[in-house]
Design a protein around this motif. Structure first.
Motif, PDB file in Angstrom:
ATOM      1  N   ARG A   1     -28.982 -20.796   8.412  1.00 30.86           N
ATOM      2  CA  ARG A   1     -29.580 -20.401   9.676  1.00 30.86           C
ATOM      3  C   ARG A   1     -30.014 -18.928   9.589  1.00 30.86           C
ATOM      4  NH1 ARG A   1     -25.402 -20.525  12.924  1.00 30.86           N
ATOM      5  NH2 ARG A   1     -25.422 -22.756  13.267  1.00 30.86           N
TER       6      ARG A   1
ATOM      7  N   HIS B   1     -26.465 -14.270  15.683  1.00 25.65           N
ATOM      8  CA  HIS B   1     -26.010 -13.203  14.794  1.00 25.65           C
ATOM      9  C   HIS B   1     -27.207 -12.417  14.255  1.00 25.65           C
ATOM     10  CE1 HIS B   1     -22.497 -15.749  14.937  1.00 25.65           C
ATOM     11  NE2 HIS B   1     -23.109 -16.720  14.282  1.00 25.65           N
TER      12      HIS B   1
ATOM     13  N   HIS C   1     -27.201 -20.709  18.736  1.00 26.54           N
ATOM     14  CA  HIS C   1     -26.615 -21.987  18.302  1.00 26.54           C
ATOM     15  C   HIS C   1     -25.320 -22.265  19.061  1.00 26.54           C
ATOM     16  CE1 HIS C   1     -25.387 -18.729  15.577  1.00 26.54           C
ATOM     17  NE2 HIS C   1     -24.209 -19.323  15.481  1.00 26.54           N
TER      18      HIS C   1
ATOM     19  N   GLU D   1     -26.485 -16.979   8.718  1.00 22.63           N
ATOM     20  CA  GLU D   1     -25.226 -17.721   8.651  1.00 22.63           C
ATOM     21  C   GLU D   1     -25.474 -18.974   7.831  1.00 22.63           C
ATOM     22  OE1 GLU D   1     -23.452 -18.906  12.371  1.00 22.63           O
ATOM     23  OE2 GLU D   1     -21.594 -19.530  11.392  1.00 22.63           O
TER      24      GLU D   1
ATOM     25  N   GLU E   1     -24.251 -18.619  20.757  1.00 24.59           N
ATOM     26  CA  GLU E   1     -24.055 -17.403  19.986  1.00 24.59           C
ATOM     27  C   GLU E   1     -25.223 -17.204  19.044  1.00 24.59           C
ATOM     28  OE1 GLU E   1     -20.511 -19.444  17.799  1.00 24.59           O
ATOM     29  OE2 GLU E   1     -21.337 -17.977  16.416  1.00 24.59           O
TER      30      GLU E   1
HETATM   31 FE   LIG Z   1     -22.446 -18.759  14.305  1.00 23.41          FE
END
Ligand SMILES: [Fe+2]
Length: 279
Positions: free
Chosen positions: A214, A186, A220, A190, A184
């Motif tokens: 992150r 984003h 990840h 995060e 995943e």
């Molecule tokens: Fe995540």
């Protein structure tokens, strides 16, 4: 505030305590940086308030502050924040009093350099969210994460930016089907701190005290946990969404510790720290 290098992951126990000097928020308490934006001074830290710590002068900081009580309790403006309580202090929130009678350890996030300013500020009141007595929200919000049995407790959400802070709980004995799965990523930062349990991923196994920052767009996972995991997670810099890679990555509970760390933290990552023995 968000210009920080990837830090994935460091056990906070390995980092040294430092004393907070005059002129900064919480003088005479101790802190350890988990991550920091060198340009703005925005930072994530653990602050340790000694027993008897007390501020009685009216004061404020001009940056937002989020905090989660890991241990002990603190008092702010006559209100008690016990362990597992979260607060959001808008920039300029006034502190008439603040103290810790028996001491406290507090996960703390400042949006910029937290310089101490005497007198009242023009910020709104500080929230008080008693996470300990809040029910877990067990609804599934992404079918690709069904194997983790994720539940959450929402602590903060900004309707304008989409930024969120919440506790995430993963059920014990969770692993990706067939020990592999998509990764995943984003569009947001995060950030996470492991409060209890353990969480295994490509960088190794995080245990209580593990922290990561992150930046956006870094693939990840997949993740699994033997004994379950509770982590405080923040999505910063926009609205969180899960984007999944078309390819799959392997998973192993035996993944060795293989961190990505900025230079100032890498020296601590291999110190001879071991989690307390379980037997
Ligand atoms: Fe995540």
């Amino acid at each position: 505030m968000l210009n920080r290098p990837q830090t994935e992951f460091i056990q906070a126990q390995l980092l040294p305590w430092r004393r907070i000097g005059p002129g900064n928020a919480r003088p005479d308490a101790e802190f350890k940086f988990l991550s920091r934006d060198d340009e703005t001074g925005g930072c994530s830290a653990i602050i340790r308030y000694p027993a008897g710590w007390r501020r009685e002068a009216v004061e404020h900081v001009d940056v937002t502050e989020e905090f989660y009580i890991l241990d002990g309790e603190i008092e702010i403006n006559g209100q008690t924040y016990s362990h597992d309580t979260y607060g959001y202090a808008p920039a300029g929130a006034t502190r008439q009093t603040m103290s810790s009678e028996h001491g406290a350890v507090v996960l703390t996030f400042f949006s910029a350099e937290p310089s101490l300013i005497a007198g009242e500020g023009d910020g709104d009141h500080i929230t008080h969210i008693d996470a300990l007595h809040m029910p877990w929200d067990m609804t599934l919000n992404d079918p690709k994460l069904a194997h983790l049995g994720i539940s959450r407790k929402d602590l903060y959400a900004n309707p304008e930016t989409g930024e969120r802070t919440f506790l995430s709980m993963i059920l014990p004995h969770s692993e990706p089907p067939n020990l592999k799965g998509p990764q995943e990523l984003h569009p947001t930062v995060e950030e996470a701190y492991v409060v209890s349990g353990s969480l295994t991923g490509p960088h190794g196994t995080m245990t209580p005290g593990a922290y990561f920052w992150r930046p956006p767009g870094i693939a990840h996972g997949p993740f699994g946990t033997r004994w379950g995991c509770v982590a405080l997670i923040r999505f910063l810099g926009g609205k969180h969404e899960n984007i999944w890679t078309p390819t799959e990555a392997p998973f192993s509970f035996n993944a060795p510790y293989d961190p990505v760390l900025p230079d100032d933290l890498s020296a601590f990552a291999y110190a001879p720290w071991q989690p307390p023995p379980r037997y």
